[in-house]
Scaffold this motif. Sequence first.
Motif, PDB file in Angstrom:
ATOM      1  N   PHE A 186      52.261  55.891  37.867  1.00 25.32           N
ATOM      2  CA  PHE A 186      51.393  56.355  36.907  1.00 25.32           C
ATOM      3  C   PHE A 186      51.202  57.594  36.943  1.00 25.32           C
ATOM      4  O   PHE A 186      50.310  57.750  38.034  1.00 25.32           O
ATOM      5  CB  PHE A 186      50.052  55.260  36.380  1.00 25.32           C
ATOM      6  N   HIS A 187      51.139  57.930  36.005  1.00 25.34           N
ATOM      7  CA  HIS A 187      50.847  60.374  35.799  1.00 25.34           C
ATOM      8  C   HIS A 187      49.662  60.555  35.382  1.00 25.34           C
ATOM      9  O   HIS A 187      49.754  59.548  33.241  1.00 25.34           O
ATOM     10  CB  HIS A 187      52.035  60.823  36.385  1.00 25.34           C
ATOM     11  N   GLU A 188      49.323  61.359  35.295  1.00 23.11           N
ATOM     12  CA  GLU A 188      48.087  61.423  34.106  1.00 23.11           C
ATOM     13  C   GLU A 188      48.909  62.529  32.847  1.00 23.11           C
ATOM     14  O   GLU A 188      48.616  62.422  32.029  1.00 23.11           O
ATOM     15  CB  GLU A 188      47.005  62.244  34.762  1.00 23.11           C
ATOM     16  N   THR A 189      50.013  63.147  33.415  1.00 18.81           N
ATOM     17  CA  THR A 189      50.296  64.486  32.590  1.00 18.81           C
ATOM     18  C   THR A 189      52.182  64.599  33.218  1.00 18.81           C
ATOM     19  O   THR A 189      52.596  63.939  34.011  1.00 18.81           O
ATOM     20  CB  THR A 189      49.933  65.944  32.882  1.00 18.81           C
ATOM     21  N   ILE A 211      58.821  58.492  31.458  1.00 20.97           N
ATOM     22  CA  ILE A 211      58.611  57.513  30.260  1.00 20.97           C
ATOM     23  C   ILE A 211      56.814  58.471  29.188  1.00 20.97           C
ATOM     24  O   ILE A 211      55.874  57.693  30.587  1.00 20.97           O
ATOM     25  CB  ILE A 211      57.806  56.406  30.159  1.00 20.97           C
ATOM     26  N   ASP A 212      56.750  58.964  28.761  1.00 17.84           N
ATOM     27  CA  ASP A 212      55.603  59.380  28.510  1.00 17.84           C
ATOM     28  C   ASP A 212      54.889  58.039  26.805  1.00 17.84           C
ATOM     29  O   ASP A 212      55.888  58.231  26.545  1.00 17.84           O
ATOM     30  CB  ASP A 212      56.007  61.025  27.438  1.00 17.84           C
ATOM     31  N   CYS A 213      54.106  57.957  27.555  1.00 20.30           N
ATOM     32  CA  CYS A 213      53.604  56.741  26.918  1.00 20.30           C
ATOM     33  C   CYS A 213      52.351  57.711  25.881  1.00 20.30           C
ATOM     34  O   CYS A 213      51.323  57.245  25.114  1.00 20.30           O
ATOM     35  CB  CYS A 213      53.182  55.752  27.967  1.00 20.30           C
ATOM     36  N   LEU A 264      55.232  56.175  34.447  1.00 21.69           N
ATOM     37  CA  LEU A 264      55.005  56.399  32.941  1.00 21.69           C
ATOM     38  C   LEU A 264      53.994  57.084  33.383  1.00 21.69           C
ATOM     39  O   LEU A 264      52.830  57.159  34.604  1.00 21.69           O
ATOM     40  CB  LEU A 264      54.061  54.471  33.006  1.00 21.69           C
ATOM     41  N   VAL A 265      53.695  57.933  32.309  1.00 26.19           N
ATOM     42  CA  VAL A 265      52.786  58.809  31.934  1.00 26.19           C
ATOM     43  C   VAL A 265      51.615  59.124  30.928  1.00 26.19           C
ATOM     44  O   VAL A 265      51.763  58.221  29.661  1.00 26.19           O
ATOM     45  CB  VAL A 265      53.876  59.963  31.087  1.00 26.19           C
ATOM     46  N   GLY A 266      50.890  59.747  30.894  1.00 28.97           N
ATOM     47  CA  GLY A 266      49.939  59.332  29.638  1.00 28.97           C
ATOM     48  C   GLY A 266      49.025  58.124  29.316  1.00 28.97           C
ATOM     49  O   GLY A 266      49.022  58.199  28.437  1.00 28.97           O
ATOM     50  N   VAL A 267      49.005  56.702  29.461  1.00 29.71           N
ATOM     51  CA  VAL A 267      49.162  55.561  29.230  1.00 29.71           C
ATOM     52  C   VAL A 267      47.342  55.665  29.046  1.00 29.71           C
ATOM     53  O   VAL A 267      46.323  55.611  29.712  1.00 29.71           O
ATOM     54  CB  VAL A 267      49.510  54.611  30.419  1.00 29.71           C
ATOM     55  N   GLN A 268      47.898  54.733  27.709  1.00 28.34           N
ATOM     56  CA  GLN A 268      46.426  55.098  27.059  1.00 28.34           C
ATOM     57  C   GLN A 268      45.669  53.767  27.736  1.00 28.34           C
ATOM     58  O   GLN A 268      46.353  52.872  27.513  1.00 28.34           O
ATOM     59  CB  GLN A 268      46.606  54.732  25.420  1.00 28.34           C
TER      60      GLN A 268
END
Length: 122
Positions: free
Chosen positions: A112-115, A58-60, A90-94
């Motif tokens: 969780f992933h940065e990119t 899921i790109d967030c 989960l990607v790029g969670v603000q």
Amino acid sequence: MGKGQQEAGMQGGLTVSVSTNGTSAIVTVAGEIDVDSADAVRDRLFECVEQGSTRLVIDCSELDFCDSTGLNAFLGARLRAQAAGGAVHLVGVQPAVARVFEITGAVQGFTFHETLAEAVGE
């Protein structure tokens, strides 16, 4: 859905698009997930698992807001994916969205992933 195929949906201030690659689904959410849009997100994530995508990415990175109903949609998807032998990434969670996960203790059970490249490359 086949590799690279796209679907898009809009509910209020939210856009959800999906592409698949094998048993992985890349779900991009943009805008805000709240009580009015959480069902649409949950339904889309559940559809991915029902169609054989047990690994949900899921790109967030464009998700500006997520309330508890949105969090519940993600938790429900995680349970479905895990029951099918998969997981949710989960990607790029603000920071504002990450705070909801931290406050509730829901960070456990998600990766969780940065990119997006990092998440897909696993």
